[in-house]
Design a protein around this motif. Structure first.
Motif, PDB file in Angstrom:
ATOM      1  N   PRO A 276       1.006  -1.136   0.055  1.00 25.56           N
ATOM      2  CA  PRO A 276       0.153   0.130  -0.086  1.00 25.56           C
ATOM      3  C   PRO A 276       0.885   1.187  -0.004  1.00 25.56           C
ATOM      4  CG  PRO A 276       0.214  -0.819   2.166  1.00 25.56           C
ATOM      5  CD  PRO A 276       0.834  -1.777   1.357  1.00 25.56           C
ATOM      6  N   PRO A 277       0.389   2.355  -0.603  1.00 25.77           N
ATOM      7  CA  PRO A 277       1.277   3.736  -0.549  1.00 25.77           C
ATOM      8  C   PRO A 277       1.614   3.938   0.964  1.00 25.77           C
ATOM      9  CG  PRO A 277      -1.264   4.110  -0.836  1.00 25.77           C
ATOM     10  CD  PRO A 277      -0.892   2.667  -1.037  1.00 25.77           C
ATOM     11  N   MET A 278       2.596   4.593   1.161  1.00 21.75           N
ATOM     12  CA  MET A 278       2.957   5.065   2.461  1.00 21.75           C
ATOM     13  C   MET A 278       1.951   6.133   3.098  1.00 21.75           C
ATOM     14  SD  MET A 278       5.480   3.252   3.470  1.00 21.75           S
ATOM     15  CE  MET A 278       6.253   4.037   5.180  1.00 21.75           C
ATOM     16  N   PRO A 279       1.802   6.108   4.324  1.00 17.73           N
ATOM     17  CA  PRO A 279       0.886   7.189   4.875  1.00 17.73           C
ATOM     18  C   PRO A 279       1.511   8.412   4.683  1.00 17.73           C
ATOM     19  CG  PRO A 279       1.898   5.827   6.745  1.00 17.73           C
ATOM     20  CD  PRO A 279       2.290   5.257   5.426  1.00 17.73           C
ATOM     21  N   VAL A 280       0.908   9.533   4.345  1.00 15.43           N
ATOM     22  CA  VAL A 280       1.287  10.779   4.253  1.00 15.43           C
ATOM     23  C   VAL A 280       1.320  11.400   5.554  1.00 15.43           C
ATOM     24  CG1 VAL A 280       0.958  12.889   3.000  1.00 15.43           C
ATOM     25  CG2 VAL A 280       0.364  10.925   1.874  1.00 15.43           C
ATOM     26  N   TRP A 281       2.568  11.972   6.108  1.00 18.21           N
ATOM     27  CA  TRP A 281       2.577  12.397   7.319  1.00 18.21           C
ATOM     28  C   TRP A 281       2.601  13.941   6.798  1.00 18.21           C
ATOM     29  CZ3 TRP A 281       4.646  11.040  12.241  1.00 18.21           C
ATOM     30  CH2 TRP A 281       4.573   9.335  12.228  1.00 18.21           C
ATOM     31  N   PRO A 282       1.954  14.753   7.940  1.00 18.41           N
ATOM     32  CA  PRO A 282       1.825  16.012   7.833  1.00 18.41           C
ATOM     33  C   PRO A 282       3.296  16.658   7.759  1.00 18.41           C
ATOM     34  CG  PRO A 282       0.862  15.410   9.779  1.00 18.41           C
ATOM     35  CD  PRO A 282       1.214  14.248   9.157  1.00 18.41           C
ATOM     36  N   ASP A 283       3.617  18.040   7.080  1.00 19.32           N
ATOM     37  CA  ASP A 283       4.807  18.407   6.876  1.00 19.32           C
ATOM     38  C   ASP A 283       5.157  18.958   8.385  1.00 19.32           C
ATOM     39  OD1 ASP A 283       5.580  17.876   4.340  1.00 19.32           O
ATOM     40  OD2 ASP A 283       4.542  19.496   3.411  1.00 19.32           O
ATOM     41  N   PRO A 284       6.557  18.833   8.745  1.00 19.46           N
ATOM     42  CA  PRO A 284       6.853  19.679  10.107  1.00 19.46           C
ATOM     43  C   PRO A 284       6.865  20.889   9.988  1.00 19.46           C
ATOM     44  CG  PRO A 284       8.462  18.064   9.085  1.00 19.46           C
ATOM     45  CD  PRO A 284       7.690  18.054   7.957  1.00 19.46           C
ATOM     46  N   VAL A 285       6.256  21.568  11.097  1.00 17.15           N
ATOM     47  CA  VAL A 285       6.107  22.979  10.983  1.00 17.15           C
ATOM     48  C   VAL A 285       7.296  23.862  11.718  1.00 17.15           C
ATOM     49  CG1 VAL A 285       4.731  24.950  11.784  1.00 17.15           C
ATOM     50  CG2 VAL A 285       3.721  22.586  11.131  1.00 17.15           C
ATOM     51  N   THR A 286       7.857  24.592  11.103  1.00  9.72           N
ATOM     52  CA  THR A 286       9.227  25.274  11.529  1.00  9.72           C
ATOM     53  C   THR A 286       8.549  26.263  12.759  1.00  9.72           C
ATOM     54  OG1 THR A 286      10.233  25.428   9.737  1.00  9.72           O
ATOM     55  CG2 THR A 286      10.848  27.026  11.271  1.00  9.72           C
ATOM     56  N   VAL A 287       9.258  25.853  14.044  1.00  9.26           N
ATOM     57  CA  VAL A 287       8.822  27.004  15.289  1.00  9.26           C
ATOM     58  C   VAL A 287       9.300  28.596  14.917  1.00  9.26           C
ATOM     59  CG1 VAL A 287       9.420  27.172  17.632  1.00  9.26           C
ATOM     60  CG2 VAL A 287       9.130  24.967  16.649  1.00  9.26           C
ATOM     61  N   VAL A 288       8.491  29.185  15.131  1.00 11.49           N
ATOM     62  CA  VAL A 288       8.629  30.679  14.727  1.00 11.49           C
ATOM     63  C   VAL A 288       8.394  31.399  16.219  1.00 11.49           C
ATOM     64  CG1 VAL A 288       7.879  32.730  13.734  1.00 11.49           C
ATOM     65  CG2 VAL A 288       8.092  30.422  12.504  1.00 11.49           C
ATOM     66  N   CYS A 289       9.075  32.580  16.373  1.00  8.84           N
ATOM     67  CA  CYS A 289       8.827  33.301  17.691  1.00  8.84           C
ATOM     68  C   CYS A 289       7.492  34.276  17.471  1.00  8.84           C
ATOM     69  CB  CYS A 289       9.954  34.078  17.928  1.00  8.84           C
ATOM     70  SG  CYS A 289       9.612  35.230  19.274  1.00  8.84           S
ATOM     71  N   GLU A 290       6.760  34.030  18.225  1.00 12.26           N
ATOM     72  CA  GLU A 290       5.389  34.602  18.148  1.00 12.26           C
ATOM     73  C   GLU A 290       5.088  36.204  18.805  1.00 12.26           C
ATOM     74  OE1 GLU A 290       2.515  31.642  18.062  1.00 12.26           O
ATOM     75  OE2 GLU A 290       3.209  30.972  16.266  1.00 12.26           O
ATOM     76  N   ARG A 291       6.241  36.327  19.553  1.00 10.82           N
ATOM     77  CA  ARG A 291       5.974  37.317  20.572  1.00 10.82           C
ATOM     78  C   ARG A 291       5.893  38.934  19.536  1.00 10.82           C
ATOM     79  NH1 ARG A 291       4.641  37.016  25.113  1.00 10.82           N
ATOM     80  NH2 ARG A 291       5.122  39.112  25.337  1.00 10.82           N
ATOM     81  N   PRO A 292       5.249  39.775  20.030  1.00 11.16           N
ATOM     82  CA  PRO A 292       5.059  40.916  19.489  1.00 11.16           C
ATOM     83  C   PRO A 292       6.443  41.719  19.421  1.00 11.16           C
ATOM     84  CG  PRO A 292       3.963  40.888  21.452  1.00 11.16           C
ATOM     85  CD  PRO A 292       4.466  39.660  21.397  1.00 11.16           C
ATOM     86  N   TYR A 293       6.747  42.362  18.046  1.00 12.56           N
ATOM     87  CA  TYR A 293       8.127  43.011  18.037  1.00 12.56           C
ATOM     88  C   TYR A 293       7.571  44.131  17.169  1.00 12.56           C
ATOM     89  CZ  TYR A 293      13.062  43.839  17.147  1.00 12.56           C
ATOM     90  OH  TYR A 293      14.131  44.484  17.050  1.00 12.56           O
ATOM     91  N   GLY A 294       8.169  45.251  17.242  1.00 12.80           N
ATOM     92  CA  GLY A 294       7.799  46.503  16.340  1.00 12.80           C
ATOM     93  C   GLY A 294       6.208  46.593  16.202  1.00 12.80           C
ATOM     94  N   ASP A 295       6.078  46.454  14.889  1.00 14.93           N
ATOM     95  CA  ASP A 295       4.419  46.575  14.446  1.00 14.93           C
ATOM     96  C   ASP A 295       3.974  45.192  14.216  1.00 14.93           C
ATOM     97  OD1 ASP A 295       4.633  49.272  14.726  1.00 14.93           O
ATOM     98  OD2 ASP A 295       5.068  49.687  12.482  1.00 14.93           O
ATOM     99  N   GLY A 296       4.558  44.270  14.349  1.00 14.21           N
ATOM    100  CA  GLY A 296       3.990  43.058  13.948  1.00 14.21           C
ATOM    101  C   GLY A 296       4.585  41.872  15.135  1.00 14.21           C
ATOM    102  N   VAL A 297       5.091  40.639  14.770  1.00 16.97           N
ATOM    103  CA  VAL A 297       5.410  39.812  15.296  1.00 16.97           C
ATOM    104  C   VAL A 297       6.823  39.505  15.129  1.00 16.97           C
ATOM    105  CG1 VAL A 297       3.471  38.431  15.871  1.00 16.97           C
ATOM    106  CG2 VAL A 297       4.758  37.803  13.973  1.00 16.97           C
ATOM    107  N   GLY A 299       8.764  36.784  14.755  1.00 15.83           N
ATOM    108  CA  GLY A 299       9.011  35.883  13.400  1.00 15.83           C
ATOM    109  C   GLY A 299      10.554  35.312  13.482  1.00 15.83           C
ATOM    110  N   SER A 300      11.424  35.354  14.551  1.00 11.61           N
ATOM    111  CA  SER A 300      12.756  34.823  14.419  1.00 11.61           C
ATOM    112  C   SER A 300      12.500  33.207  14.438  1.00 11.61           C
ATOM    113  CB  SER A 300      13.633  35.256  15.629  1.00 11.61           C
ATOM    114  OG  SER A 300      14.590  34.499  15.952  1.00 11.61           O
ATOM    115  N   THR A 301      13.453  32.564  13.647  1.00 14.51           N
ATOM    116  CA  THR A 301      13.525  30.992  13.803  1.00 14.51           C
ATOM    117  C   THR A 301      14.629  30.862  14.228  1.00 14.51           C
ATOM    118  OG1 THR A 301      14.214  31.200  11.517  1.00 14.51           O
ATOM    119  CG2 THR A 301      12.110  30.824  12.000  1.00 14.51           C
ATOM    120  N   ARG A 302      15.625  31.775  14.702  1.00 15.58           N
ATOM    121  CA  ARG A 302      17.063  31.259  15.314  1.00 15.58           C
ATOM    122  C   ARG A 302      16.873  31.021  16.823  1.00 15.58           C
ATOM    123  NH1 ARG A 302      21.958  34.125  12.766  1.00 15.58           N
ATOM    124  NH2 ARG A 302      22.144  34.542  14.871  1.00 15.58           N
TER     125      ARG A 302
END
Ligand SMILES: [Zn+2]
Length: 341
Positions: A276-297, A299-302
């Motif tokens: 049977p076909p391999m099950p499709v795993w959901p793609d990994p999601v990169t962790v992003v900083c969601e703290r407010p910064y400036g006028d937005g968030v 967004g750092s991934t470091r």
């Protein structure tokens, strides 16, 4: 002797949480020092608020009125900039003082801690709308073991028993502050917080070459067992990751399909035409900083990830914003960072 209840009307905050800058005192030696007093304190029940290990702290400076998100961000950035010119402080914790409303632990020498307090105050005073309480003539560095919640706690017998404990004093190094939203938790009788940002004292160390870590894909006994694969399970690691990704959990139907497929694959005669076909795993999601910064968030991934085999991951972005994740994530990052061991 008459003592006070710590969370008296005058000390109860009108509308917290309030922005505070603290040092989290999570050094295992100090945690053990604090816990050496718990046997004495336990019989007093809810007449004392014993501060549990995760909430042991030293307050460098607090604000005692509400700020909006923009003011918090400005204050954190101002303190971060000032803290680059500070230095880590190595101090001795102890002896213990039975005070009028709390049992506190002395911190010596006082000068480096007073210097950090001065620096944080100066940085925050420059932020529009921030009003600090008048400073004492002499800054009093201390950490609280327990708050009195009733005036009937701290009698002569309490003092005598406290005096018999006298654990060896411990030396700790405070190398970073944590900006937090501080809460007075009146139900339990101590302070708790949610982290906003981590602030190194002194220039931050250069980033090391970092592995990419995907968490949640290999839920193995190595990462979920109770014993670490190596080393001391309480030893703290701080690991820089190049990209931190989390594998979203499989849906129920995917889990059923996985177990069906692996059972069927054990029996090679099961499939007549093809596997049977391999099950499709959901793609990994990169962790992003969601703290407010400036006028937005932010967004750092470091990111850096700190914790031990037995403690939840504290994740810190390049701007010092920090938040807490799970023990499981911490374990996977430790395993990923040191695969050869
Ligand atoms: Zn951030």
């Amino acid at each position: 002797m008459d003592v006070e209840s710590f969370f008296s009307e005058k000390r109860t905050w009108a509308d917290g949480p309030y922005l505070h800058f603290v040092a989290v005192l999570d050094d295992p030696a100090y945690v053990a020092y604090a816990q050496a007093h718990h046997e004495l304190l336990a019989p007093y029940g809810d007449r004392v608020g014993i501060v549990p290990a995760p909430w042991l702290h030293w307050t460098a400076q607090g604000v005692h009125h509400r700020l909006d998100d923009g003011q918090v961000e400005t204050a954190v950035q101002a303190v971060r900039e000032a803290a680059r010119h500070a230095a880590p402080a190595t101090v001795t914790m102890g002896p213990v003082w039975p005070g009028p409303s709390a049992v506190t632990v002395a911190m010596y020498p006082e000068e480096p801690l007073a210097a950090i307090n001065t620096l944080v105050r100066a940085a925050m005073s420059a932020v529009p709308g921030v009003q600090l309480r008048e400073s004492a003539t002499r800054f009093w560095p201390h950490s609280t073991l327990a708050y009195f919640r009733s005036p009937s706690v701290h009698d002569a017998e309490f003092n005598r028993r406290l005096r018999t404990i006298r654990p060896e004093r411990v030396e700790i190094t405070i190398s970073r502050l944590l900006a937090v939203h501080m809460y007075q938790d009146l139900d339990v009788g101590y302070y708790t917080w949610t982290p906003i940002a981590e602030i190194p004292l002194g220039a931050a160390e250069a980033d090391a070459a970092a592995p990419e870590v995907v968490c949640g894909k290999t839920r193995t006994t190595a990462t979920y067992g109770t014993t670490p694969p190596w080393g001391d399970s309480d030893a703290e690691s701080e690991i820089t990751v190049g990209r931190l990704a989390v594998q979203p959990p499989l849906s129920e139907s995917q889990i059923r399909y996985e177990s069906f497929a692996s059972a069927a694959l054990d029996d090679s005669t099961y499939f007549e035409d093809a596997e049977p076909p391999m099950p499709v795993w959901p793609d990994p999601v990169t962790v992003v900083c969601e703290r407010p910064y400036g006028d937005g968030v932010c967004g750092s991934t470091r990111l850096r990830v700190r914790g031990s085999w037995n403690s939840p991951a504290v994740i810190i972005c390049e701007r010092g914003h920090s938040w807490q994740d799970t023990v499981e994530m911490m374990r996977e990052v430790i395993v990923a960072a040191e695969p050869a061991r």
